[in-house]
Design an enzyme around this catalytic site. Structure first.
Site, PDB file in Angstrom:
ATOM      1  N   ASP A   1       0.814  -1.209   0.000  1.00  0.00           N
ATOM      2  CA  ASP A   1       0.000   0.000   0.000  1.00  0.00           C
ATOM      3  C   ASP A   1       0.850   1.263   0.000  1.00  0.00           C
ATOM      4  OD1 ASP A   1      -2.489  -1.087  -0.054  1.00  0.00           O
ATOM      5  OD2 ASP A   1      -2.882  -0.920   2.092  1.00  0.00           O
TER       6      ASP A   1
ATOM      7  N   LYS B   1      -3.578   3.304  -2.696  1.00  0.00           N
ATOM      8  CA  LYS B   1      -4.631   4.272  -2.975  1.00  0.00           C
ATOM      9  C   LYS B   1      -4.205   5.592  -2.353  1.00  0.00           C
ATOM     10  CE  LYS B   1      -8.286   0.780  -2.784  1.00  0.00           C
ATOM     11  NZ  LYS B   1      -7.466  -0.337  -2.328  1.00  0.00           N
TER      12      LYS B   1
ATOM     13  N   MET C   1      -8.503   9.223   8.232  1.00  0.00           N
ATOM     14  CA  MET C   1      -8.823   9.727   6.888  1.00  0.00           C
ATOM     15  C   MET C   1      -9.819  10.881   6.938  1.00  0.00           C
ATOM     16  SD  MET C   1      -9.064   5.924   5.162  1.00  0.00           S
ATOM     17  CE  MET C   1      -9.966   5.285   6.582  1.00  0.00           C
TER      18      MET C   1
END
Length: 495
Positions: free
Chosen positions: A33, A55, A164
């Site tokens: 990741d 991502k 996030m």
């Protein structure tokens, strides 16, 4: 075949679990990741596939469905697959979805937990998530979809951790305040927690949204009274070299000692090997010297590499250390340690760890007609053999190893130096020459240069590079002390 969902931890590569490291070392394919530190890929075998599937905001290398398909495909090929995920796979890491896809496909899998980011933040900012006097409950939420969360319930959590939520935090803060949370509640955001470039912004629930205007993801936000403890308990950002990016130019197999010492002081270390150490182009002269090992009165080592490659050739032939009758001289502590690792005693070492110090150490010894073997690098100063020969010694200088510039050094050097690190360290003249040959002296303008000793310093200055600091003791520890002196009045404790 098997797939391992491995938590990479919050950023500091040393926070990877022992089990995670062991599994990485067995991997045939690693899918990693954006939040997984790429330094961890070094644990994977050379043959292992390394595939970035991260991502980053709206930029996705692969969709979640494609990632699951990649895992299944490689497992069905009989590979050992590691899915390396930032933090912990099962805490906002979508590990549950990937595990479900593997289960549905009949693929064996295993979950390896990781240190989740909030725990890394707590440890590396001095903000405990729980504290007897402040909070006994912690709530984790994601900031992706603000409208889906019942802020009337969540908002009164004693400690609230928001994953996030950097871009949505202005709305989150409004929701929390509207549902009764005090605007003066302490709050903070942390970017790249546990890494040398960790960034922390502290404020209150009402003020923090404005303070975050310049911060970029990834970041995690903590709201609660425990944030007040940061001023008292923060240790990481108080390390003397915190925030400094320091380049280590030693060969990759030797960079660890210097890199680990600098990292322990808070520096962000960038390894840029400017030399590769290789066996001699022609080992025959060294082999012939080893065949006559019992005829030498002195064996001189001017580096740990000399010890290593001398031993390699000794092991490759018919002789062993039982044939050695010579006294041993070492140039400095690292070389001495390499000799003593062979359970041999060092008879002589200079007070200063350079060739001049070695010659001075021989001042009281009668060298007339003494046979001396000096296995060393292919290119080195002739000061020692010439000085010993003038005193009547018969010196055999043989190539034990050679140093060459690594492939692709120019491109790597350009990338590192264009990022403008704070300091570049040099541990030998060859590290200086090779970097300047690859990048030019101009690339170092405005970057502090630290040298391990006078010969390295002289080489740098002759090639047009100003040296900001030089080690007083010509060792790795001395170089660390010199770097530390550039930014503080401290010196590291002696080991």
């Amino acid at each position: 075949m098997k797939v391992y969902l491995v938590g990479a931890g919050p950023g500091d590569p040393e926070l990877l679990t022992l089990k995670g490291r062991r599994i990485l070392q067995q991997a045939d394919a690693v899918l990693y990741d954006h939040l997984a530190n790429v330094a961890l890929l070094e644990f994977a075998p050379p043959h292992a596939e390394r595939l970035y599937v991260g991502k980053k905001r709206s930029v996705h290398a692969f969709s979640q469905e494609e990632i699951c398909a990649l895992l299944i495909d490689r497992a069905r090929r009989g590979l050992t697959v590691v899915r390396l995920k930032g933090g912990d796979p099962f805490l906002f890491g979508r590990g549950g979805e990937e595990a479900e896809a593997l289960a549905d496909a009949g693929i064996p899998f295993e979950i390896v937990p990781g240190v989740t980011t909030p725990l890394g933040i707590a440890a590396y900012t001095g903000v405990p998530l729980t504290h007897r006097e402040h909070t006994s409950a912690v709530t984790f939420v994601t900031g992706h979809a603000v409208e889906t969360i019942d802020w009337a319930k969540v908002g009164h959590a004693e400690t609230l951790v928001i994953f996030m939520g950097l871009t949505t935090f202005p709305e989150i803060a409004r929701q929390l305040i509207n549902h009764g949370r005090s605007p003066d509640t302490p709050a903070m955001a942390v970017r790249w927690a546990t890494r040398a470039d960790q960034q922390t912004i502290v404020g209150t629930l009402s003020r923090l949204p404005a303070l975050l205007a310049g911060m970029k993801p990834p970041a995690t936000i903590i709201v609660g009274e425990v944030v007040r403890l940061r001023d008292k308990l923060d240790w990481f950002e108080r390390l003397p070299l915190f925030g400094k990016r320091i380049v280590v130019t030693r060969a990759s197999e030797q960079a660890g000692a210097l890199a680990s010492r600098l990292s322990a002081l808070g520096a962000g270390v960038v390894e840029l090997p400017t030399i590769e150490i290789r066996p001699p182009a022609d080992p025959a002269p060294l082999d012939r010297a080893i065949a006559q090992l019992d005829t030498y009165d002195w064996l001189i080592f001017t580096s740990a590499n000399g010890v290593r490659f001398f031993l390699d050739r000794l092991d490759a032939g018919e002789n062993d250390l039982r044939k050695l009758r010579a006294k041993i001289c070492a140039i400095g502590p690292a070389t001495r340690a390499a000799v003593e690792a062979l359970h041999l005693k060092v008879d002589l070492m200079g007070k200063e760890y350079v060739a001049e110090g070695m010659l001075e150490a021989f001042a009281d010894h009668d060298l007339a007609e003494k046979r001396i073997l000096l296995p060393r690098a292919a290119v080195a100063r002739d000061l020692v053999p010439a000085g010993l020969a003038r005193r009547g010694a018969r010196v055999d200088v043989v190539e034990a190893y050679r140093t060459v510039p690594p492939e692709h050094l120019a491109a790597q050097a350009r990338e590192v130096l264009e990022s403008r690190p704070d300091c570049v360290t040099f541990t030998s003249s060859s590290t200086v020459r090779n970097l300047l040959l690859a990048a030019g002296a101009e690339a170092l303008r405005g970057i502090a240069v630290a040298s391990i000793g006078p010969i390295t310093t002289l080489t740098a200055r002759q090639l047009g590079v100003e040296v900001a600091t030089q080690a007083k003791v010509f060792t790795v520890d001395g170089l660390v002390a010199a770097v530390l002196g550039l930014y503080t009045e401290m010196t590291p404790p002696s080991e």
